[in-house]
Scaffold this motif. Structure first.
Motif, mmCIF file in Angstrom:
data_model
loop_
_atom_site.group_PDB
_atom_site.id
_atom_site.type_symbol
_atom_site.label_atom_id
_atom_site.label_comp_id
_atom_site.label_asym_id
_atom_site.label_seq_id
_atom_site.Cartn_x
_atom_site.Cartn_y
_atom_site.Cartn_z
ATOM 1 N N UNK A 107 -77.448 47.604 24.441
ATOM 2 C CA UNK A 107 -76.778 48.213 23.301
ATOM 3 C C UNK A 107 -75.290 47.908 23.367
ATOM 4 N N UNK A 108 -74.621 48.095 22.264
ATOM 5 C CA UNK A 108 -73.189 47.823 22.218
ATOM 6 C C UNK A 108 -72.494 48.982 21.524
ATOM 7 N N UNK A 109 -71.261 49.213 21.884
ATOM 8 C CA UNK A 109 -70.471 50.253 21.234
ATOM 9 C C UNK A 109 -69.724 49.618 20.081
ATOM 10 N N UNK A 110 -69.876 50.173 18.900
ATOM 11 C CA UNK A 110 -69.178 49.660 17.725
ATOM 12 C C UNK A 110 -67.882 50.437 17.560
ATOM 13 N N UNK A 111 -66.805 49.729 17.437
ATOM 14 C CA UNK A 111 -65.505 50.370 17.296
ATOM 15 C C UNK A 111 -65.241 50.681 15.825
ATOM 16 N N UNK A 112 -64.567 51.792 15.591
ATOM 17 C CA UNK A 112 -64.277 52.211 14.224
ATOM 18 C C UNK A 112 -63.146 51.400 13.600
ATOM 19 N N UNK A 113 -62.294 50.829 14.414
ATOM 20 C CA UNK A 113 -61.175 50.057 13.877
ATOM 21 C C UNK A 113 -61.475 48.570 13.973
ATOM 22 N N UNK A 114 -60.812 47.768 13.148
ATOM 23 C CA UNK A 114 -61.041 46.321 13.222
ATOM 24 C C UNK A 114 -60.462 45.729 14.506
ATOM 25 N N UNK A 115 -60.967 44.585 14.880
ATOM 26 C CA UNK A 115 -60.479 43.900 16.080
ATOM 27 C C UNK A 115 -59.025 43.496 15.894
ATOM 28 N N UNK A 116 -58.279 43.528 17.003
ATOM 29 C CA UNK A 116 -56.894 43.074 16.983
ATOM 30 C C UNK A 116 -56.808 41.557 16.942
ATOM 31 N N UNK A 117 -57.808 40.892 17.526
ATOM 32 C CA UNK A 117 -57.814 39.429 17.559
ATOM 33 C C UNK A 117 -59.250 38.933 17.623
ATOM 34 N N UNK A 118 -59.505 37.835 16.956
ATOM 35 C CA UNK A 118 -60.799 37.164 17.012
ATOM 36 C C UNK A 118 -60.549 35.759 17.544
ATOM 37 N N UNK A 119 -61.265 35.382 18.605
ATOM 38 C CA UNK A 119 -61.085 34.062 19.217
ATOM 39 C C UNK A 119 -62.404 33.306 19.162
ATOM 40 N N UNK A 120 -62.299 31.980 18.999
ATOM 41 C CA UNK A 120 -63.480 31.136 18.842
ATOM 42 C C UNK A 120 -63.285 29.834 19.608
ATOM 43 N N UNK A 121 -64.324 29.436 20.346
ATOM 44 C CA UNK A 121 -64.353 28.168 21.068
ATOM 45 C C UNK A 121 -65.448 27.325 20.442
ATOM 46 N N UNK A 122 -65.110 26.104 20.007
ATOM 47 C CA UNK A 122 -66.056 25.210 19.343
ATOM 48 C C UNK A 122 -66.171 23.897 20.100
ATOM 49 N N UNK A 123 -67.404 23.426 20.240
ATOM 50 C CA UNK A 123 -67.672 22.113 20.843
ATOM 51 C C UNK A 123 -68.818 21.496 20.058
ATOM 52 N N UNK A 124 -68.551 20.385 19.386
ATOM 53 C CA UNK A 124 -69.581 19.801 18.543
ATOM 54 C C UNK A 124 -69.976 20.808 17.479
ATOM 55 N N UNK A 125 -71.274 21.016 17.281
ATOM 56 C CA UNK A 125 -71.748 22.011 16.326
ATOM 57 C C UNK A 125 -71.985 23.373 16.941
ATOM 58 N N UNK A 126 -71.628 23.568 18.201
ATOM 59 C CA UNK A 126 -71.865 24.830 18.897
ATOM 60 C C UNK A 126 -70.565 25.617 19.026
ATOM 61 N N UNK A 127 -70.696 26.948 19.094
ATOM 62 C CA UNK A 127 -69.499 27.770 19.232
ATOM 63 C C UNK A 127 -69.836 29.091 19.910
#
Length: 83
Positions: free
Chosen positions: A5-25
């Motif tokens: 299970x995961x805890x859902x936060x009531x506020x939006x994320x401060x930062x979203x980070x993404x790592x991409x390689x080819x068609x995968x991320x």
């Protein structure tokens, strides 16, 4: 919290980070307290048959910066991505 299970936060994320390689991320969100460091970990498996690019980017609605970014690539004989 139970396993899986995961805890859902009531506020939006401060930062979203993404790592991409080819068609995968891989993507993650960080909730950062004011003036406090935060760590994120991302992992991507990709089979490059020729030279390719890996991209890392973070976005934030407020002034945040990413520092000390490390990307590791490994050559392997066989690769299986099952997730």
């Amino acid at each position: 919290m139970s396993a899986g299970s995961a805890t859902r936060r009531a506020r939006p994320a401060d930062a979203t980070c993404r790592l991409e390689a080819g068609g995968n991320f891989d993507e993650t969100q960080a909730y950062v307290a004011s003036d406090e460091p935060s760590s994120v970990s991302l992992m991507v498996l990709n089979n490059f048959t020729a030279a390719g690019n890996v991209n890392f980017a973070c976005s934030s609605p407020t002034s945040k910066q990413a520092n000390f970014i490390k990307i590791v690539a490994m050559r392997v004989a066989n690769l299986t991505n099952t997730g």
